[in-house]
Motif scaffolding. Sequence first.
Motif, PDB file in Angstrom:
ATOM      1  N   ALA A 190      25.275  38.297 -19.682  1.00 18.45           N
ATOM      2  CA  ALA A 190      24.090  37.460 -19.913  1.00 18.45           C
ATOM      3  C   ALA A 190      24.484  35.987 -19.983  1.00 18.45           C
ATOM      4  O   ALA A 190      23.790  35.120 -19.427  1.00 18.45           O
ATOM      5  N   LYS A 228      14.898  43.018 -19.616  1.00 18.74           N
ATOM      6  CA  LYS A 228      14.221  43.296 -18.335  1.00 18.74           C
ATOM      7  C   LYS A 228      12.933  44.095 -18.566  1.00 18.74           C
ATOM      8  O   LYS A 228      11.953  43.936 -17.845  1.00 18.74           O
ATOM      9  N   GLU A 244      25.301  34.795 -16.404  1.00 20.33           N
ATOM     10  CA  GLU A 244      24.085  34.557 -15.603  1.00 20.33           C
ATOM     11  C   GLU A 244      23.357  33.296 -16.056  1.00 20.33           C
ATOM     12  O   GLU A 244      22.856  32.530 -15.242  1.00 20.33           O
ATOM     13  N   THR A 245      23.309  33.109 -17.382  1.00 21.61           N
ATOM     14  CA  THR A 245      22.621  31.926 -17.919  1.00 21.61           C
ATOM     15  C   THR A 245      23.290  30.652 -17.400  1.00 21.61           C
ATOM     16  O   THR A 245      22.620  29.724 -16.930  1.00 21.61           O
ATOM     17  N   HIS A 303      18.536  37.042 -20.518  1.00 23.27           N
ATOM     18  CA  HIS A 303      19.365  37.665 -19.473  1.00 23.27           C
ATOM     19  C   HIS A 303      20.003  38.983 -19.917  1.00 23.27           C
ATOM     20  O   HIS A 303      20.817  39.552 -19.191  1.00 23.27           O
TER      21      HIS A 303
END
Length: 266
Positions: A175, A205, A178-179, A200
Amino acid sequence: MSFLSSAFSSANWLRDQLFDRINSTCLAVLRAGPIPQHVAFVMDGNRRYARIKGMKVIQGHVDGFVALRRVLEICSSLDIKFVSVYAFAIDNFKRPKEEVDGLMHLAENALLDLCTRGGLLAEHGVRLNTVGRTDLFPPEVQAALAKAEELTKDNHRAVLNLCMPYSSRDEIAMAVEETVHVALLEGRTEPITEKDIEDHLMTTKVNSPPLDILIRTSGVKRLSDFLLWQCNDNTQIHFIDTFWPDMGLFDLLPIMLGYQRKVWSQ
Ligand code: FPP
Ligand code: MG
């Protein structure tokens, strides 16, 4: 049929009827109180259960799958919206090949059964969300998981977060990665916040709320890197002695009543 065998089958019938009545009364009592939104299970003790019964290890996991079904039915009849289960830790790849292969076989076949028409998730309107590094699984297991997710994607009554192969640190690291990736692409200059990371996480989700209750079976008192971010200061953590394959309503009952008492006394 002899008199004796007919007496036995009547006694069994009576016992089953009584058991069903007790079950449905307990569920009705629980349904009258506040229901947690998100409950998670560390399904532990399958191998000890098997050893004590003189079974092969894989039979412990097969019986563990039956228990998963049973617990999901209970959660569904209580209208718990989010259930998360630790089905395979990334570390579990270090177990003997025969056991890992057996678990892969179970994941490939039994999960699809749950999701196809007539299966438990389909019947109860539950969406399956796989949480974890599925790319580490053999291609046939990846395909089965993708198909199971696809089959249930339009179910809206509840969500099952199936964590496999999972570790919380891995989920948080992904996460963060991705951030940062998105921030760099967007040329963002503001600091990264908790919310950015949370957005993330793989449980986000499907909009999973924080955990209300975390239960680990088999008497082991460890979190084992499970849903660490998703716990907060209100999460009630329970370590119970029952081995996962024996898990049922009578293990959940005191935990749920305790949750209701705390909510009422707030
Ligand atoms: C932990 O008990 C259990 C697992 C590592 C596997 C959990 C799997 C299931 C409950 C079946 C559902 C499976 C799928 C694929 C959805 P353990 O093996 O650590 O037992 P022990 O603590 O007694 O050694
Ligand atoms: Mg264990």
